[in-house]
Design an enzyme around this catalytic site. Structure first.
Site, PDB file in Angstrom:
ATOM      1  N   ARG A 121       0.602  -1.218   0.057  1.00  0.00           N
ATOM      2  CA  ARG A 121       0.027  -0.063   0.074  1.00  0.00           C
ATOM      3  C   ARG A 121       0.823   1.309   0.000  1.00  0.00           C
ATOM      4  O   ARG A 121       0.476   2.372  -0.602  1.00  0.00           O
ATOM      5  CB  ARG A 121      -0.900  -0.142   1.250  1.00  0.00           C
ATOM      6  CG  ARG A 121      -2.075  -0.904   1.216  1.00  0.00           C
ATOM      7  CD  ARG A 121      -2.939  -0.953   0.154  1.00  0.00           C
ATOM      8  NE  ARG A 121      -4.126  -1.721   0.139  1.00  0.00           N
ATOM      9  CZ  ARG A 121      -5.013  -1.830  -0.772  1.00  0.00           C
ATOM     10  NH1 ARG A 121      -5.053  -1.320  -1.656  1.00  0.00           N
ATOM     11  NH2 ARG A 121      -5.974  -2.881  -0.389  1.00  0.00           N
ATOM     12  N   ASP A 122       1.902   1.187   0.484  1.00  0.00           N
ATOM     13  CA  ASP A 122       2.923   2.334   0.643  1.00  0.00           C
ATOM     14  C   ASP A 122       3.686   2.306  -0.598  1.00  0.00           C
ATOM     15  O   ASP A 122       4.492   1.601  -1.021  1.00  0.00           O
ATOM     16  CB  ASP A 122       3.812   2.208   1.925  1.00  0.00           C
ATOM     17  CG  ASP A 122       4.735   3.411   2.074  1.00  0.00           C
ATOM     18  OD1 ASP A 122       4.552   4.429   1.197  1.00  0.00           O
ATOM     19  OD2 ASP A 122       5.552   3.338   3.055  1.00  0.00           O
TER      20      ASP A 122
END
Length: 218
Positions: A121-122
């Site tokens: 997600r990052d």
């Protein structure tokens, strides 16, 4: 004990080097670009040597190697060629950019960044990619994927001219546009994160241009 010397690169076409090992020396022609693939080859040859396989035999097998899913996979799209490269972290991305540096001039480049679970997600890692100086000679760069906008922002802070950066969230559409903008016998580079590459590979397989990635290449 097992060393690569006199490494010579030939763009995306491959790499050659002299292999020195306890059981002799030989020339190795590796149909994969990038210094990291030379290191991978040395690891494979060392493992083979420990298992009793002569290094010359292992080197000969590596010369017949075909690129796996997204690892400098070259796919004919009509009379053009698409080169698919996975990029999942700054180190891998930098090595991929370094490997295509001699061939990217005047080429269409598609960068596809997704942030699904398998990708992570990052996406802050894109700020650690050395885009500066890597894509300045590309004809056009299309940012794609679920985080295409953020990728375009990252390029805005690099030395790439803004008028040569476009955004198209759908990677399939981005590739089709890049193919259309490429002259016959030209080449398109696609650097994509894992799920973006899966999606694109599935599209190319559905079009009959390649096999599903889990099947053995012919």
């Amino acid at each position: 004990d097992i060393v690569a010397r006199h490494v010579r690169t030939d763009g995306i076409r491959g790499t050659t080097f002299r292999l020195d090992a306890p059981d002799g020396s030989c020339e190795v022609s590796l149909p994969m670009p990038g210094l990291y693939n030379v290191e991978n080859a040395l690891g494979a040859i060392a493992a083979a040597y420990v298992l009793g396989i002569p290094t010359a035999v292992a080197a000969g097998r590596l010369a017949q190697f075909n690129a796996a899913f997204g690892r400098f996979e070259r796919i004919a799209v009509g009379d053009r060629e698409a080169v698919l490269l996975l990029f999942k972290n700054p180190t891998g991305a930098n090595e991929a950019l370094r490997a295509i540096a001699d061939d990217v001039a005047g080429a269409q480049v598609v960068l596809a960044l997704n942030d699904r679970i398998a990708d992570g997600r990052d996406i802050s890692w894109i700020w650690d990619i050395d885009f500066e100086g890597a894509l300045t000679t590309a004809a056009q760069i299309t940012c794609s994927g679920t985080r295409a906008a953020e990728l375009a922002v990252r390029l805005r802070y690099s030395d790439v001219s803004p008028d040569r950066v476009t955004t198209q969230a759908v990677t399939e559409v981005a590739l089709d546009a890049a193919v259309e903008a490429t002259a016959a016998d030209g080449r398109i580079f696609v650097l994509a994160t894992y799920t973006a590459m899966l999606d694109l590979h599935g599209v190319l397989a559905a079009r009959g241009l390649t096999q599903p990635f889990w099947q053995e290449q012919a």
